[in-house]
Design an enzyme around this catalytic site. Structure first.
Site, PDB file in Angstrom:
ATOM      1  CE  LYS A 148      36.596  64.831  59.156  1.00 29.05           C
ATOM      2  NZ  LYS A 148      36.051  63.478  59.391  1.00 29.05           N
TER       3      LYS A 148
HETATM    4  N1  GLU Z   1      37.935  60.398  58.431  1.00 32.74           N
HETATM    5  C1  GLU Z   1      37.473  59.224  59.131  1.00 32.74           C
HETATM    6  C2  GLU Z   1      36.224  59.517  59.929  1.00 32.74           C
HETATM    7  O1  GLU Z   1      35.494  60.433  59.630  1.00 32.74           O
HETATM    8  C3  GLU Z   1      38.578  58.591  59.952  1.00 32.74           C
HETATM    9  C4  GLU Z   1      39.205  59.474  60.977  1.00 32.74           C
HETATM   10  C5  GLU Z   1      40.438  58.838  61.640  1.00 32.74           C
HETATM   11  O2  GLU Z   1      40.792  57.699  61.323  1.00 32.74           O
HETATM   12  O3  GLU Z   1      41.013  59.536  62.462  1.00 32.74           O
HETATM   13  O4  GLU Z   1      35.876  58.803  60.827  1.00 32.74           O
END
Ligand code: GLU
Length: 458
Positions: A148
């Site tokens: 993240k």
């Molecule tokens: N931000 C989204 C999540 O928390 C998607 C992450 C992604 O597609 O890599 O799952």
């Protein structure tokens, strides 16, 4: 009026960790026990969302059998990068923002997870979010680890040019550790397909070759996937359908309350309304609207698109922020930020089930209260996995340069979500644990199996 940003700060997790605290385990049985020290960047009193994640890991440890020997792996992100993001503002001054990219686990594949732009983002929050991505990706069996990113910036205060410069400089700084086979960012809170396009371009310019697979959630014209935009909300709706069926709740006529009307909550609200549910309450950062007969969701979405908030929406009653949690409903969908359902409001919730559209919306204390009150919680790590599932489809399509139809994507998404939900339900039933612990059991087992098979290097 108290918005959720303020609430969030007051209710940061600071208490002692409960649950089973396994002693640290030495790597070789015959070697002497070596004390695992807390990493120096951890301040035990201010762990925030990371503290919640650690507590969730402690709760799952007793179910991991011999793999619990490797559990410390899950309590330490593999790699943390903190970067300075300086940009020239439109007025000629230079501003510095703090950016992060955390790769929590890559045992099962490259890091994968979004990037959020928010003025309150902290390292601990990004660490927790990266860990929840590892769990989520393993829970739906995607061949990814978890990662993240975040930048501490309020994007609403930036011009389009400034936003582009923040995005490009941040991407360039984390360019050391991202890549289509290393770590693949995606949209999250306050980031969108335009930002992904800038990230893809910046990475590609630095590499000297167009690398569409470095991010997902891109515009369709740049190798994005059909169905990606709606995927998280569609996944939320699919698990709600599955859970409702199992508790004998008919979605037709069911009362739904949604917190957050962004990419997740907005799409979920639309799908609930299409299924004949009554979306009785919606809360966003600025206000709460209520209509017992059901809000006109398309009209509400149009109002939000025009005015930036649900506030002032006609044919609805306006409620105080706190009252949202007391609204009589069958399904509650927190689809905003972390730590919204806490010990302070969990007793007031009237729903039969909570479907976590957001990441980390329920504190462990609140989780226990909801459990005791017989309210079913479908945890984030499965409920909002639809987004990253279609991100996986996008990544596969970019690699093969062969693109699928929207129907194909939606059908595969629904199938993956249903199968994952079914196995989680079974494990919960087998061990008599919550759906969250069941999801963690499945996910942590997969991650630690991979860890064990790969072994330690060198
Ligand atoms: N931000 C989204 C999540 O928390 C998607 C992450 C992604 O597609 O890599 O799952």
């Amino acid at each position: 009026m108290q918005g959720w940003h303020e609430l969030r700060h007051k209710q940061l997790w600071t208490g002692p960790r409960r649950g089973l605290n396994l002693p640290p385990v030495s790597l070789k049985k015959e070697s002497k026990m070596i004390q695992n020290h807390l990493p120096s960047y951890l301040h035990p009193e201010q762990l925030g969302a990371w503290g919640i994640y650690l507590e969730q890991i402690d709760r799952v440890a007793p179910y991991l059998g011999h793999l619990s020997r490797w559990i410390e792996t899950l309590k330490r992100p593999k790699r943390i990068l903190i970067v300075d993001v300086p940009i020239e503002l439109d007025n000629g001054t230079v501003a510095h923002f703090e950016g992060y990219r955390v790769q929590h686990n890559t045992s099962r594949g490259p890091g994968k997870g979004g990037v959020r732009f928010h003025q309150d983002v902290t390292l601990y929050e990004v660490m927790a979010l990266s860990a929840w991505m590892s769990v989520k990706n393993a829970a739906v069996n995607l061949p990814f680890g978890g990662a993240k990113g975040g930048v501490r910036v309020d994007p609403r205060t930036l011009s389009r040019g400034e936003l582009e410069r923040v995005t490009r400089r941040y991407t360039s700084e984390i360019g050391l550790i991202i890549g289509p086979t290393k770590d693949i960012p995606a949209p999250d809170v306050n980031t969108n397909e335009q930002i992904m396009a800038w990230m893809m371009d910046t990475y590609s310019m630095n590499e000297g070759a167009t690398a569409t697979g470095v991010v997902t959630g891109k515009p369709i014209a740049l190798g994005g996937s059909l169905g990606r935009k709606d995927a998280t909300g569609r996944g939320v709706f699919t698990v709600a359908e599955e859970a409702a069926r199992r508790i004998g709740l008919d979605l037709k006529g069911a009362r739904v309350a949604v917190q957050g009307l962004g990419n997740v909550g907005g799409v979920a609200a639309r799908l609930f309304a299409q299924a004949g549910s009554r979306v009785v309450a919606v809360q966003d950062h600025a206000g709460t609207v209520y209509n017992e007969a059901g809000l006109d969701v398309p009209a509400l979405l149009a109002h939000v698109a025009q005015h930036g908030s649900v506030q002032g929406f006609g044919s609805a009653e306006s409620l105080s922020m706190d009252r949202f949690w007391q609204v009589p409903c069958d399904i509650l969908v927190p689809a905003a930020l972390e730590q919204q359902i806490t010990a302070a409001n969990a007793h007031q919730i009237q729903a039969r089930m909570v479907i976590e559209g957001a990441n980390g919306p329920t504190t462990p204390e609140a989780d226990d209260i909801l459990h005791e009150r017989g309210i079913l919680v479908v945890p984030d790590v499965i409920a909002n996995a639809g987004g990253v599932t279609v991100s996986y489809f996008e990544w596969v399509q970019d690699f093969s340069s062969f693109f699928w139809s929207e129907d194909e994507i939606n059908a595969r998404l629904v199938r993956i979500m249903r199968e994952a939900f079914e196995s989680i339900w079974k494990v919960a039933d087998e061990h008599k644990v919550s759906l969250r612990t069941a999801t963690f059991i499945i996910a942590c087992t997969r991650m630690l199996q991979a860890r064990e098979l790969r072994g330690l290097y060198p």
